[in-house]
Write a protein that holds these residues in place. Structure first.
Motif, PDB file in Angstrom:
ATOM      1  N   PRO A  61       8.288 -10.940  -3.290  1.00 52.66           N
ATOM      2  CA  PRO A  61       8.858  -9.607  -3.587  1.00 52.66           C
ATOM      3  C   PRO A  61       9.210  -8.992  -2.262  1.00 52.66           C
ATOM      4  O   PRO A  61      10.246  -8.162  -2.314  1.00 52.66           O
ATOM      5  N   ALA A  62       8.724  -9.497  -1.210  1.00 53.65           N
ATOM      6  CA  ALA A  62       9.194  -8.994   0.132  1.00 53.65           C
ATOM      7  C   ALA A  62      10.870  -9.147   0.502  1.00 53.65           C
ATOM      8  O   ALA A  62      11.526  -8.477   1.175  1.00 53.65           O
ATOM      9  N   GLN A  68      18.596  -5.833  -0.956  1.00 57.98           N
ATOM     10  CA  GLN A  68      19.133  -4.663  -0.712  1.00 57.98           C
ATOM     11  C   GLN A  68      20.237  -4.635   0.500  1.00 57.98           C
ATOM     12  O   GLN A  68      20.920  -3.716   0.661  1.00 57.98           O
ATOM     13  N   SER A  69      19.956  -5.691   1.645  1.00 56.24           N
ATOM     14  CA  SER A  69      20.685  -5.328   2.836  1.00 56.24           C
ATOM     15  C   SER A  69      22.218  -5.400   2.559  1.00 56.24           C
ATOM     16  O   SER A  69      23.223  -5.242   3.245  1.00 56.24           O
ATOM     17  N   ALA A 118       2.380  -9.075  -8.713  1.00 56.00           N
ATOM     18  CA  ALA A 118       1.251  -8.182  -8.309  1.00 56.00           C
ATOM     19  C   ALA A 118       1.268  -7.937  -7.149  1.00 56.00           C
ATOM     20  O   ALA A 118       1.526  -8.736  -6.122  1.00 56.00           O
ATOM     21  N   GLY A 119       0.872  -6.512  -6.800  1.00 55.74           N
ATOM     22  CA  GLY A 119       0.949  -6.216  -5.473  1.00 55.74           C
ATOM     23  C   GLY A 119       2.136  -5.951  -4.595  1.00 55.74           C
ATOM     24  O   GLY A 119       2.251  -5.755  -3.444  1.00 55.74           O
ATOM     25  N   ALA A 120       3.273  -5.896  -5.370  1.00 55.03           N
ATOM     26  CA  ALA A 120       4.751  -5.811  -4.697  1.00 55.03           C
ATOM     27  C   ALA A 120       4.816  -4.537  -4.134  1.00 55.03           C
ATOM     28  O   ALA A 120       4.281  -3.458  -4.505  1.00 55.03           O
ATOM     29  N   GLY A 121       5.677  -4.207  -3.069  1.00 50.85           N
ATOM     30  CA  GLY A 121       5.750  -2.883  -2.518  1.00 50.85           C
ATOM     31  C   GLY A 121       6.868  -2.194  -3.053  1.00 50.85           C
ATOM     32  O   GLY A 121       7.097  -2.400  -4.156  1.00 50.85           O
ATOM     33  N   ARG A 125       9.315  -2.319  -6.553  1.00 48.59           N
ATOM     34  CA  ARG A 125       9.087  -1.668  -7.780  1.00 48.59           C
ATOM     35  C   ARG A 125       9.980  -0.687  -8.149  1.00 48.59           C
ATOM     36  O   ARG A 125      10.188  -0.597  -9.431  1.00 48.59           O
ATOM     37  N   THR A 126      10.527  -0.066  -7.239  1.00 46.49           N
ATOM     38  CA  THR A 126      11.695   0.823  -7.424  1.00 46.49           C
ATOM     39  C   THR A 126      13.162  -0.015  -8.087  1.00 46.49           C
ATOM     40  O   THR A 126      13.655   0.539  -8.990  1.00 46.49           O
ATOM     41  N   LEU A 127      13.292  -1.205  -7.308  1.00 46.57           N
ATOM     42  CA  LEU A 127      14.188  -1.725  -8.167  1.00 46.57           C
ATOM     43  C   LEU A 127      14.089  -2.315  -9.541  1.00 46.57           C
ATOM     44  O   LEU A 127      15.132  -2.024 -10.192  1.00 46.57           O
TER      45      LEU A 127
END
Length: 212
Positions: A61-62, A68-69, A118-121, A125-127
């Protein structure tokens, strides 16, 4: 660097109003049908399955930051253009890719299965909150990355420092969609990227002759 700064400022200020209006218009042209069709699916959705290679690539997820870049790369070429004809051709290329892709999304909707994260930043989560796992093929994200890189290359073709900037930008902005984010992770990435690259090269033919 001191000798390059005035030229850079001049490029940024040239046709600035047209650039800003174009950016607004293209964002509306791309986003309204793209996100609208996610809420009004008129035909059965075709699910794209992951290949063996894609299943072998760990999901992270990171890597959403790489995904997004792309939005840092996309404005580089149009903001540094200095002729109205360049901007018109750039807009035509972006619009043609968006129109072509949205016709496919409408007639042949596709989707991928997002991995558990699970535990994504917060960014990931917004994406996944605003972007449904639809529109898997063709990949507009990959098409825009290739098209933007081609436009940057054309704009900087006579500028060695600019060419180095493009190479660094492409390394980030055109990252592997499988690692970039959930909606592109784990499903049909190779075929999507090949289709997107062809789509971007065709669109770039409208642009390249007038950029150099």
């Amino acid at each position: 660097m001191e000798t390059e700064s005035p030229a850079l400022r001049c490029r940024l200020r040239t046709l600035l109003a047209q650039k800003l209006w174009m950016a607004l218009g293209l964002n509306l042209l791309v986003c309204i049908p793209y996100f609208g069709l996610q809420h009004f699916v008129l035909r059965p959705v075709n699910w794209i399955l992951a290949s063996a290679l894609e299943r072998a690539i760990p999901f992270s997820p990171a890597a959403v930051w790489l995904y997004q870049s792309l939005y840092l790369l996309m404005p580089v070429a149009p903001m540094l253009m200095i002729h109205a004809g360049q901007l018109r051709r750039y807009a035509l290329g972006m619009a043609s890719m968006s129109l072509g892709a949205n016709v496919v999304f409408l007639a042949f909707p596709t989707a991928v299965v997002r991995p558990e994260a699970a535990g994504a930043g917060a960014v990931y989560r917004t994406l996944v909150r605003y972007d449904a796992p639809l529109h898997a093929f063709p990949s507009l994200h990959a098409a825009f990355a290739v098209f933007s890189a081609l436009c940057c290359t054309a704009v900087f073709s006579r500028d060695a420092a600019g060419a180095r900037l493009v190479r660094r930008s492409v390394a980030v902005g055109a990252g592997d969609p499988l690692r970039d984010a959930g909606d592109e992770a784990a499903c049909g990435g190779r075929s999507r990227r090949r289709g997107a690259a062809r789509q971007a090269r065709v669109a770039a033919r409208f642009v390249a002759p007038s950029l150099t």
